[in-house]
Design an enzyme around this catalytic site. Structure first.
Site, short mmCIF file in Angstrom:
data_model
loop_
_atom_site.label_atom_id
_atom_site.label_comp_id
_atom_site.label_asym_id
_atom_site.label_seq_id
_atom_site.Cartn_x
_atom_site.Cartn_y
_atom_site.Cartn_z
N THR B 146 -19.55 -52.07 41.10
CA THR B 146 -20.97 -51.76 40.89
C THR B 146 -21.08 -51.04 39.55
O THR B 146 -21.18 -51.69 38.52
CB THR B 146 -21.53 -50.90 42.05
N LYS B 168 -13.35 -50.27 44.92
CA LYS B 168 -14.50 -50.06 44.03
C LYS B 168 -15.15 -48.73 44.42
O LYS B 168 -15.02 -48.27 45.54
CB LYS B 168 -15.52 -51.19 44.12
N THR B 179 -18.76 -43.81 48.41
CA THR B 179 -19.27 -45.17 48.16
C THR B 179 -18.11 -45.94 47.66
O THR B 179 -17.95 -46.13 46.47
CB THR B 179 -20.27 -45.28 47.04
N GLU B 259 -18.59 -41.97 37.77
CA GLU B 259 -19.80 -42.09 36.95
C GLU B 259 -20.00 -40.92 36.00
O GLU B 259 -20.19 -39.78 36.42
CB GLU B 259 -21.04 -42.17 37.86
N ASN B 378 -27.28 -41.39 37.29
CA ASN B 378 -27.79 -41.27 38.64
C ASN B 378 -29.30 -41.06 38.70
O ASN B 378 -29.90 -41.11 39.77
CB ASN B 378 -27.06 -40.17 39.39
N THR B 383 -33.74 -47.75 38.65
CA THR B 383 -34.95 -48.03 37.87
C THR B 383 -34.65 -48.88 36.65
O THR B 383 -33.53 -49.32 36.45
CB THR B 383 -35.63 -46.73 37.43
#
Lengths: 383, 383
Positions: B146, B168, B179, B259, B378, B383
């Protein structure tokens, strides 16, 4: 307003030279009586600063004559010398104010792990002791600021008596208190038991219900001093109610000024089986970095709310959870609800409502979003 | 490398059109046997996605014939329709692979609260079923990404058998899984009890010891499949050891690619009275936003480490705590230690050591710093 709103108190704030900025950094609040009742609650962090260790002892007998507060240094993780410095500060104030050192509360805020420059504290105490006056509350409120952008003051009016307060703290706001110093004064006539009980209730319903970043300071102190100067002895319930309002007002001022925040988020958990369930759920949301980033980005990401709720042990059925953001029921029965594009997150105030459908209790926690400015301020704080 | 390193497995990754980017988003791993042992651990989040609910049932009998994984949509908070979609996906795979739908594990990752486009899943399953091959592991690893910037694969060699895996997950990495989707395959001959026991041990010592942002996903799954194709039945302890190494390697790959992270932080808690104390302390530090911001800013702020330690119930005396950052003992006996200016935080790897002096246990948790990029990624994710 502030700590000199109630009769029987004098205060001042001066520049002792503790802050590199040269801004005011030393405050003193003196209770002239006729009574000298004091109560306090402190951080539950087990790594507590020297002034907290000292002040816990001061309030055990229910008497407090004065409180001295410095910004520009937390005097935390400073070992035996740090405690000696706090003790010395209390003695300096006691000497200047003609009271006993054992009745002087000491509060410090600022960087951890550095000793206070005691020569400057000494000069500062002399200066601030000479400056205290019945209208010095605002100066005191200014002198306790650290990364606060505005001074926080508040006043409540009882039946024949006044409650006034000041607070500082713009980060590390979490349950069980925060990097937060709060002094509330009243001219009501209170027993030390009344003062203690009222303060614990008020704190539980105010400062314990804000959670800016889940972090907990080593120095948090909320102090209540009662002078009895009004001659009015209020009923405990009424006094607690007014004290709670003052504390809630100050708590909201703290959240509104939290470091780097762009949104103030009110998290309301409805239908909780009990208060503890409601608090657990509200705090799980308030501490979820992903949700807080989403709010910063104007994204009504209710999935992250649900994912946070799912980490708790509270009573609920995931298949019946509802979530509203700013009045739009974006999640119904654990799934997609009304159109999320109808949620307007452009204003600073954001309201998240979770409906657990497990009981009758309702709990509110206030928090902030997680922003670039939060990261910036907290990565640059000590450098 | 990867899930086709062990004999008896075929895999593929294709573009089903679930991701707006047009990148691969559907993976399939098929166990050709002769044995079809499967075990899995799932998120402990009570708001669990439909594929997790489905897959929990699949693995209860200890048999798994295939796993299908999609990125581009988590199928979480999607209600009854979401579960029907997962069920349908399993049936499509079963039909194509000639197995029972009840032996097909389904994993999904991506945005919460949106139904999967089943027409695209249907076409994708047809496509990926035709593409599976004994060297398709790398394609599968790519298709489950992702926000990952690189595919994560790993291989371990036992005495006559192989263990290979893919993973992942680049955010929401927290204890009790993340996640995170992980598939590990082996050609060892295992009973389902051996597989389950080995996987639980390996997960506890790997994926449960990384904590990127304290958030916990609705979709986490770690699946182990054993084909028995090597004909070698290893001793449980040896197999567990190799499986643990593979899982730890994958876990570190996840943290390294978290991230927005600029630093990988290894938190070592020494001298804990027991493992739980060590874990509680390490996680309190790993989840302290203030400390994580400080690391981002290159600031060896040991005071924030101590403040985090102080929030725990672990056995320690605040007056004897030591803290080292990148080898410099910046805090000694709860106070100022060696010169913090000697700490070099310019490299990505940061090591924080806390010495509780309360026992003999040692625990390590890996986490990341809190950065502008974390906030950016994040806040912009959906969006």
């Amino acid at each position: 307003m502030s700590v000199t709103a109630a009769s029987g108190f004098r205060a001042a704030g001066v520049t002792a030279g503790l802050k590199p900025s040269g801004k005011p950094d030393l405050a003193l609040v003196v209770n002239d009586g006729p009574e000298h009742v004091g109560a306090a609650v402190f951080t539950s962090n087990r790594v507590e600063a020297a002034p907290v260790t000292w002040s816990r002892q001061v309030v055990t007998d229910g008497r407090v004559d004065a409180v001295v507060l410095n910004s520009g240094g937390a005097n935390a993780c400073t070992g035996a010398q740090g405690f000696l410095d706090t003790h010395r500060t209390a003695e300096l104030v006691a000497e200047a104010a003609g009271v006993s050192a054992g009745d002087v509360v000491v509060c410090s805020t600022g960087l951890i792990g550095e000793l206070l420059p005691m020569d400057r504290i000494e000069n500062g105490v002399t200066q601030v002791s000479g400056a205290v006056s019945a209208d010095g509350g605002a100066d005191a409120a200014e002198a306790i600021m650290t990364t606060d952008t505005v001074a926080k003051e508040c006043e409540g009016i009882g039946s024949g008596y006044v409650v006034g307060g000041m607070a500082k703290g713009a980060g590390m706001l979490a349950p069980s208190l925060a990097t937060m110093l709060v002094v509330v004064t009243t001219d009501a006539v209170l027993t030390s038991e009344q003062a203690d009980e009222a303060l614990r209730t008020a704190t539980r319903l105010s400062f314990d219900r804000i959670d800016s970043d889940g972090c907990q300071s080593t120095n948090d102190t909320v102090l209540l001093m009662a002078s009895g100067a009004s001659g009015v002895a209020p009923e405990t319930g009424e006094f607690t109610s007014i004290l709670t309002e003052v504390c809630q007002d100050l708590a909201l001022q703290l959240i509104t000024d939290a470091e780097g925040a762009a949104h103030d988020i009110e998290i309301v958990v409805n239908g909780a089986a009990n208060i503890n369930d409601g608090l657990e759920v509200a705090r799980a949301i308030a501490r979820n970095n992903l949700f807080k980033c989403a709010v910063f980005g104007g994204d009504p990401n209710w999935g992250r709310v649900l994912a946070a709720v799912g980490t708790t042990k509270a009573a609920f059925d995931a298949r019946t959870l509802d979530v509203a953001i700013n009045g739009v029921m974006v999640c119904r029965d654990g799934g997609v609800g009304d159109d999320r594009s109808g949620v307007d997150l452009s204003n600073r105030e954001v309201k998240v409502e979770v409906f657990l459908k497990a009981g009758e209790e309702s709990v509110t926690i206030f928090t902030n979003d997680l922003t670039h400015d939060y990261v910036h301020e907290n990565s640059a704080y000590s450098t």
